[in-house]
Design an enzyme around this catalytic site. Structure first.
Site, mmCIF file in Angstrom:
data_model
loop_
_atom_site.group_PDB
_atom_site.id
_atom_site.type_symbol
_atom_site.label_atom_id
_atom_site.label_comp_id
_atom_site.label_asym_id
_atom_site.label_seq_id
_atom_site.Cartn_x
_atom_site.Cartn_y
_atom_site.Cartn_z
ATOM 1 N N LYS A 252 1.164 -1.845 11.522
ATOM 2 C CA LYS A 252 1.666 -3.201 11.261
ATOM 3 C C LYS A 252 2.071 -3.863 12.574
ATOM 4 O O LYS A 252 2.457 -3.172 13.529
ATOM 5 C CB LYS A 252 2.908 -3.122 10.360
ATOM 6 C CG LYS A 252 2.602 -2.830 8.905
ATOM 7 C CD LYS A 252 3.861 -2.933 8.058
ATOM 8 C CE LYS A 252 3.596 -2.554 6.615
ATOM 9 N NZ LYS A 252 2.720 -3.498 5.910
ATOM 10 N N ARG A 326 -1.148 2.152 -2.890
ATOM 11 C CA ARG A 326 -2.100 2.362 -3.986
ATOM 12 C C ARG A 326 -2.655 3.786 -3.971
ATOM 13 O O ARG A 326 -3.017 4.319 -5.009
ATOM 14 C CB ARG A 326 -3.207 1.294 -3.929
ATOM 15 C CG ARG A 326 -4.036 1.324 -2.692
ATOM 16 C CD ARG A 326 -4.855 0.046 -2.514
ATOM 17 N NE ARG A 326 -4.043 -1.084 -2.045
ATOM 18 C CZ ARG A 326 -4.507 -2.311 -1.868
ATOM 19 N NH1 ARG A 326 -5.775 -2.587 -2.119
ATOM 20 N NH2 ARG A 326 -3.708 -3.263 -1.440
HETATM 21 N N1 BES Z 1 4.227 -2.263 1.696
HETATM 22 C C1 BES Z 1 3.180 -3.168 1.974
HETATM 23 C C2 BES Z 1 3.275 -4.469 1.166
HETATM 24 C C3 BES Z 1 4.435 -5.360 1.494
HETATM 25 C C4 BES Z 1 4.276 -6.367 2.435
HETATM 26 C C5 BES Z 1 5.619 -5.246 0.822
HETATM 27 C C6 BES Z 1 5.336 -7.194 2.731
HETATM 28 C C7 BES Z 1 6.670 -6.088 1.098
HETATM 29 C C8 BES Z 1 6.517 -7.064 2.064
HETATM 30 C C9 BES Z 1 1.833 -2.534 1.657
HETATM 31 O O1 BES Z 1 1.756 -1.173 1.820
HETATM 32 C C10 BES Z 1 0.841 -3.159 2.577
HETATM 33 O O2 BES Z 1 0.983 -3.014 3.755
HETATM 34 N N2 BES Z 1 -0.128 -3.871 2.006
HETATM 35 C C11 BES Z 1 -1.111 -4.523 2.751
HETATM 36 C C12 BES Z 1 -2.437 -4.356 2.025
HETATM 37 C C13 BES Z 1 -3.630 -4.770 2.837
HETATM 38 C C14 BES Z 1 -3.817 -3.836 4.007
HETATM 39 C C15 BES Z 1 -4.822 -4.735 1.937
HETATM 40 C C16 BES Z 1 -0.746 -6.005 2.852
HETATM 41 O O3 BES Z 1 -0.179 -6.538 1.917
HETATM 42 O O4 BES Z 1 -0.967 -6.583 3.902
HETATM 43 ZN ZN ZN Z 2 1.259 -0.608 3.832
#
Ligand code: BES
Ligand code: ZN
Ligand code: ZN
Length: 480
Positions: A252, A326
């Site tokens: 991230k 997921r």
């Molecule tokens: N935990 C995150 C989702 C999230 C983002 C929760 C912001 C709370 C606040 C999840 O694991 C994630 O990183 N999802 C990605 C998915 C993408 C890579 C398809 C996302 O939402 O960017």
């Molecule tokens: Zn994630």
């Protein structure tokens, strides 16, 4: 905070401060009208005016909705906690706003003290509700008592979940989640099973293990059960418990990583829910499963390009290690359905940023195949004071997670509708007989906040707890 109901008229109750809710019309007839007007008080929404000489706190409320009673009460409690009063008393408003007022008191008085070296002390220890109704309505005291008991359990469970979510990733590791589960089990007579990495290996939960592999804090699978005699229904709850989500090798960006301790909020919610279910003594068997994992980087980290075999045998092409929730849920859903034959299965996960894009930062996304079931959740959420919105599936979106090389891909080929494609990914791990019995809740936006809204200040909100207990109480009454 001690909250009690007293069968006495307000005037005969001994307390330091009296709280009143008034509408703009009532202001014109109020005995303190002159001083209130002088102070600029117009009884507008959530406006609060303290008349210390009169030991009176007047709160504006321009409509008599539960939502306004709840948020205004929360705001008032926060203010009173800054003063030096020990006790506060108030009347009943109508015959069905008591619940919202109690929620306002308990949720509004929650403080983020755990990591302060000098926590702010508060003198306020007691909130006393009279059974006297403002318009002289005769209220059923037994019903009020029941409302008080139930609402205290539910609101305190919400605060419990907030405290868990707010714990740092150092303090709340997967093993920390397991210890928390054992503590809940011990104090609530629940059964508790924990699987460590060897257990996960035996269960062929390769997807969940892959996500946790690069962390020094190994994953844990938690299973808590509440089993009353002759249950009316059996319910399975599954929570995403990422104690930290760095994104893994698909790392991230620095700014998006902050707050990712909250990625365990779904797991914390299901633990808080089962705790409350046992305290309420519901006639419903409930199983709470949590996939507690830390998504980190390292030489042994799982990679984009890896192909994982989930517990149900399906293969998953990993194209982004940040879509880890997921993968964990795929295995935990598979495990939960194999172990427990239930009437419904609900999962809670801070799954996608896309859910926030779709519904805004306050609303939980509700997804599933059964429209009627989803509607029952939208209603329960509304009655509980939580915001939920439906995100509909369609057969075209399903195609976006196809993989050329494996059964399915962990990310969508298009940048839109990410909350729904994530849910459609999970659908691959729901058994045929459970398709219509499953609802997925994306709490990415609703589970955590960095600015005050509604009854929340900063941190975990306890999203999922109130709406689920509302839904389960309706199920218990045979209304679902
Ligand atoms: N935990 C995150 C989702 C999230 C983002 C929760 C912001 C709370 C606040 C999840 O694991 C994630 O990183 N999802 C990605 C998915 C993408 C890579 C398809 C996302 O939402 O960017
Ligand atoms: Zn994630
Ligand atoms: Zn995540």
């Amino acid at each position: 905070m001690n909250v009690k109901l007293v069968n006495q008229p307000l005037a005969s109750i001994d307390a330091d401060l009296t709280l009143e809710f008034i509408t703009p019309q009532q202001l014109l007839r109020h005995p303190q009208k002159e001083i209130l007007l002088m102070a600029g008080f117009k009884a507008e929404e959530e406006q609060i005016c303290a008349l210390h000489e009169q030991r009176l706190l007047v709160c504006g409320i321009n409509n008599l909705s539960d939502e306004l009673f709840r948020t205004t009460m929360a705001k008032a409690i926060k203010l009173v906690m800054e003063y030096s009063y020990n006790s506060l008393k108030l009347l009943q408003y109508g015959d069905n706003h008591f619940k919202a007022l109690i929620e306002g008191v308990i949720l509004g008085s929650h403080r983020l003290n755990a990591y302060k070296s000098e926590p702010k002390p508060s003198q306020l220890t007691e909130v006393i509700f009279s059974n006297e109704e403002i318009n002289g309505l005769d209220l059923d005291t037994t019903k009020l008592e029941k409302t008080l008991t139930q609402t205290l359990i539910i609101s305190k469970a919400t605060n419990f979940v907030r405290d868990l979510v707010n714990q740092t990733p150092y303090d709340m590791t997967p093993q920390g989640m397991a210890i928390t589960a054992e503590d809940i089990a011990n104090s609530n007579h629940l059964e508790c099973t924990i699987l460590d990495v060897n257990g996960l290996m035996d269960e062929k939960m390769e997807a969940m293990m892959a996500v946790g592999r690069a962390s020094i804090n190994p994953p844990r699978l938690i299973h808590l059960s509440y089993k009353p005699k002759n249950p009316k229904k059996v319910i399975t709850l599954v929570g995403k418990g990422l104690t930290y989500d760095s994104g893994g090798l698909s790392l991230k960006a620095a700014a998006s990583m902050v707050t990712m301790k909250m990625d365990k909020a779904g797991g914390c919610a299901v633990m808080g829910i089962i705790k409350a279910v046992s305290e309420l003594g519901l006639d419903i068997e409930v199983h709470a499963f949590v996939g507690a994992v830390e998504n980190m980087i390292g030489g042994n980290a799982y990679k984009p390009d890896d192909i994982l075999r989930a517990k149900n045998g399906k293969t998953i092409e990993v194209r982004n290690t940040d879509a880890e929730g997921r993968l964990v849920l795929a295995d935990v859903l598979g495990y939960a359905q194999e172990k427990i034959k239930s009437d419904y299965i609900f999962d809670y996960a801070t799954l996608t940023g896309a859910c926030m894009v779709a519904l805004g930062p306050y609303t939980t996304g509700v997804m599933g195949h059964n429209e009627e079931l989803k509607q029952s959740w939208l209603t329960a959420a509304q009655d509980s004071g939580e915001y939920c919105g439906n995100l509909p599936f369609n057969r075209h979106l399903k195609k976006l997670i196809k993989s050329e090389i494996a059964d399915i891909c962990n990310v969508s080929s298009k940048p839109y509708g990410g909350a729904i494609t994530a849910a459609l990914f999970l659908d691959n791990f729901i058994d045929e007989n459970m398709k219509d019995k499953w609802v997925h809740f994306d709490i990415a936006g609703s589970a955590y906040t960095e600015s005050a809204w509604d009854v929340h200040t900063y941190g975990g909100t306890g999203a999922g707890v109130r709406m689920t207990l509302e839904w389960l109480l309706k199920l218990q009454q045979g209304l679902q």
